[in-house]
Design an enzyme around this catalytic site. Structure first.
Site, PDB file in Angstrom:
ATOM      1  N   VAL A 270       0.234  -9.180  -0.698  1.00 21.11           N
ATOM      2  CA  VAL A 270       0.383 -10.444  -0.081  1.00 21.11           C
ATOM      3  C   VAL A 270      -0.144  -9.923   1.413  1.00 21.11           C
ATOM      4  O   VAL A 270       0.413  -9.103   2.027  1.00 21.11           O
ATOM      5  CB  VAL A 270       1.756 -10.965  -0.022  1.00 21.11           C
ATOM      6  CG1 VAL A 270       1.606 -12.332   0.736  1.00 21.11           C
ATOM      7  CG2 VAL A 270       2.042 -11.134  -1.777  1.00 21.11           C
ATOM      8  N   GLU A 294       0.272  -9.710  -9.029  1.00 24.39           N
ATOM      9  CA  GLU A 294       1.369 -10.361  -8.939  1.00 24.39           C
ATOM     10  C   GLU A 294       1.267 -11.595  -8.293  1.00 24.39           C
ATOM     11  O   GLU A 294       2.065 -12.803  -9.253  1.00 24.39           O
ATOM     12  CB  GLU A 294       2.292  -9.654  -7.887  1.00 24.39           C
ATOM     13  CG  GLU A 294       2.913  -8.290  -8.072  1.00 24.39           C
ATOM     14  CD  GLU A 294       3.985  -7.848  -7.262  1.00 24.39           C
ATOM     15  OE1 GLU A 294       4.952  -7.378  -7.604  1.00 24.39           O
ATOM     16  OE2 GLU A 294       3.561  -8.131  -5.963  1.00 24.39           O
ATOM     17  N   ASN A 384      11.628  -5.229   3.854  1.00 22.93           N
ATOM     18  CA  ASN A 384      11.693  -6.221   2.664  1.00 22.93           C
ATOM     19  C   ASN A 384      11.908  -5.661   1.292  1.00 22.93           C
ATOM     20  O   ASN A 384      12.864  -6.109   0.686  1.00 22.93           O
ATOM     21  CB  ASN A 384      10.217  -6.881   2.583  1.00 22.93           C
ATOM     22  CG  ASN A 384       9.657  -7.629   3.679  1.00 22.93           C
ATOM     23  OD1 ASN A 384      10.629  -8.159   4.597  1.00 22.93           O
ATOM     24  ND2 ASN A 384       8.535  -7.848   4.247  1.00 22.93           N
ATOM     25  N   GLY A 388       6.588  -4.921  -6.180  1.00 18.81           N
ATOM     26  CA  GLY A 388       5.706  -4.561  -7.155  1.00 18.81           C
ATOM     27  C   GLY A 388       4.790  -3.547  -7.133  1.00 18.81           C
ATOM     28  O   GLY A 388       3.920  -3.192  -7.516  1.00 18.81           O
ATOM     29  N   LYS A 408       3.133  -2.798  16.645  1.00 22.36           N
ATOM     30  CA  LYS A 408       3.745  -2.851  17.997  1.00 22.36           C
ATOM     31  C   LYS A 408       2.928  -2.691  19.512  1.00 22.36           C
ATOM     32  O   LYS A 408       3.166  -2.000  20.353  1.00 22.36           O
ATOM     33  CB  LYS A 408       5.168  -2.076  18.174  1.00 22.36           C
ATOM     34  CG  LYS A 408       6.164  -2.340  17.491  1.00 22.36           C
ATOM     35  CD  LYS A 408       7.008  -3.518  17.811  1.00 22.36           C
ATOM     36  CE  LYS A 408       8.087  -3.614  16.736  1.00 22.36           C
ATOM     37  NZ  LYS A 408       8.777  -4.961  16.895  1.00 22.36           N
TER      38      LYS A 408
END
Length: 504
Positions: A270, A294, A384, A388, A408
């Site tokens: 994603v 996914e 997180n 998968g 950053k």
């Protein structure tokens, strides 16, 4: 009532979210629907949070264990995390409040491969599954459940839970019926596991609805609320550059006869870079593509619209608000092109290996020998989770990791001497791509990998310090296969924690 509950006996079980939450007891383990912000329950979690807060205000202990498919939304993860009443959270999350609770030690987090979660629940690794709370689109006359915008762990939670609460969400399009492929693999636990009968990404092997034991359904909540759909950022130059290198690589593999002209099934993590790759594919020369992944993202919907992608197999949507509205409006047009499956099918390692999936995932940092950290910030803080990514990366035909070279605003190099946490070892990575180039690691020993990664993927400002580290490591290491100077291997991370930058 909305008319979405068409089974007469189940219609009598409609109640408020507060009434349903009142059924929960301290210490329960709850399996919630939800995957990448799609298909999660909208009303019950808030009511449960209110119940937990009321118990705490009265001086009573109240904690629950929270299992999902993957990430959900602030209405679920955030609301429950803020109560201080989450005991265990698994297998993946991305909520800021839940992340804070985990990193403060207020909630125990089990970061689990998504393809493993079903087996672990069924084998009782989490103890008794007391309750399943699952969003559905509708309940049919014969008591079947029409799935909503994600499948994830729902089949397993519905099967294994002692009690079930359903949220029937009128916002979800009724035309989703027929898009799902729910495989009931009876006896799939060892020693009775059978081969997954998928030969191509387009194969349908199950049924379009969930089965449910009506005796276990203790409450039904009617809702009309949208999924959490976050707009994707406009494609930046770095994302476009990374996509360009990847597309160039795929074309070269076709020319060398290592890939067919329509490639192999695609998997994509994603995010912005993933959508840049998908946008590049829409403009590229490849036709008749397939996807075994996914999540369905905006770029994948665009690829379906162009006809370049013929089928997309996944377990959930991860769409922007605009595309979610479009999917609801035009779901009937996509039913023959999109297949939503349980996550132990969409992420099945054997299927990924056999289909020859081309996997493309992001990372937090990679080191000069090919190891990847996808989950931890500076070694200790969970971001997180692994999700998968390893289901695909470890078993892919090509295991590709993509990242900007710095983070950053340039203070952090995403290419480091040694990663501060290992999620994907050098054995599961075949190439890295940043905005500066591609490091093809196939056939290279660790020392040769280090040169290719530094020369092609590191930011120019960090290349010379990385080369200096290699020289130092080769002088001090106790062996030359993978030379490290253990005294300074994590020195860049220490410098950042002390000064706010990895720069010398």
């Amino acid at each position: 009532m909305s008319g979405r509950i068409r089974n007469e006996s189940l219609r009598s079980k409609v109640m408020t979210a507060g009434e349903a939450a009142a059924l929960v007891q301290d210490g329960w383990t709850i399996g919630f629907s939800g995957f990448t912000g799609a298909g999660y329950p909208k009303e019950f979690p808030g009511a449960l949070a209110a119940r937990i807060n009321a118990a705490h205000d009265a001086g009573e202990p109240f904690r629950v264990n929270v299992l999902t498919g993957a990430s959900t939304a602030p209405e679920l993860d955030g609301a429950l995390a803020r109560t201080g009443g989450v005991g265990i959270r698994a297998p993946y999350q991305s909520d800021p409040d839940m992340r804070s609770a985990i990193n403060a030690g207020d909630a125990d987090y089990l970061d689990i491969h998504l393809s493993h979660m079903g087996q672990q629940v069924r084998r009782g690794y989490f103890g008794r599954l007391n309750l399943a709370v699952v969003e559905v689109t509708a309940i049919t006359e014969d008591g079947k459940l029409v799935p909503s915008s994600s499948v994830g762990m729902n089949r397993t939670y519905l099967d294994e839970a002692d009690f079930i609460v359903l949220e029937v969400n009128e916002w979800q399009s009724e035309e989703l019926l027929g898009m799902h492929d729910i495989f009931y693999d009876v006896g799939n636990l060892p020693p009775h596991r059978v081969p997954l009968p998928i030969r191509t990404a387009s194969d349908r092997i199950g049924q379009p609805v969930f089965d449910v034991d009506p005796a276990k359904v203790v409450g039904i909540i009617e809702t009309n609320s949208a999924d959490r759909n976050t707009p994707f950022k406009p494609l930046d130059d770095d994302s476009k550059a990374i996509a360009g290198y990847l597309l160039e690589f795929l074309g070269d593999e076709v020319r060398k006869g290592r890939l067919p002209e329509n490639l192999l099934p695609l998997q994509s993590g994603v995010g912005n870079i993933a959508n840049a790759v998908l946008a590049g594919l829409a403009e590229g020369p490849f036709e008749n593509l397939t996807s075994y992944t996914e999540v369905i993202q905006d770029g994948m919907v665009d690829l379906l619209d162009t006809g370049k992608l013929t089928v997309a197999s996944a377990t959930a949507f991860s769409l922007s608000p605009e595309y979610a509205e479009r999917m609801n409006r035009e779901a009937a047009d996509y039913r023959s092109k999109i297949i939503l499956r349980p996550q132990d099918v969409s992420n099945n390692p054997e299927a990924v290996r056999r289909l020859g999936v081309i996997a493309c995932n992001g990372l937090i940092e990679a080191d000069i020998y090919g190891n990847v950290n996808s989950t931890h910030i500076m070694g200790s803080r969970m971001q997180n989770g692994i999700g998968g990514s390893a289901d695909f990366a470890r078993n892919a035909y090509h295991s590709i990791f993509v990242t900007p070279s710095t983070a950053k605003r340039g203070a952090i190099s995403c290419i480091v001497p040694m990663v501060s946490h290992v999620d994907h070892s050098e054995h599961s990575t075949s190439m890295f791509i940043t905005e500066h180039g591609i490091a093809d690691l196939r056939g290279l020993s660790p020392r040769k990998r280090s040169k290719v990664i530094i020369d092609n993927c590191a930011h120019p400002d960090f290349r010379e310090p990385l080369r200096e580290y290699v020289k130092l490591a080769e002088k001090k290491a106790n062996g030359m296969h993978t030379p490290h100077d253990l005294a300074s291997a994590l020195g860049w991370h220490v410098r950042f924690l002390e000064t706010g930058t990895m720069r010398p």
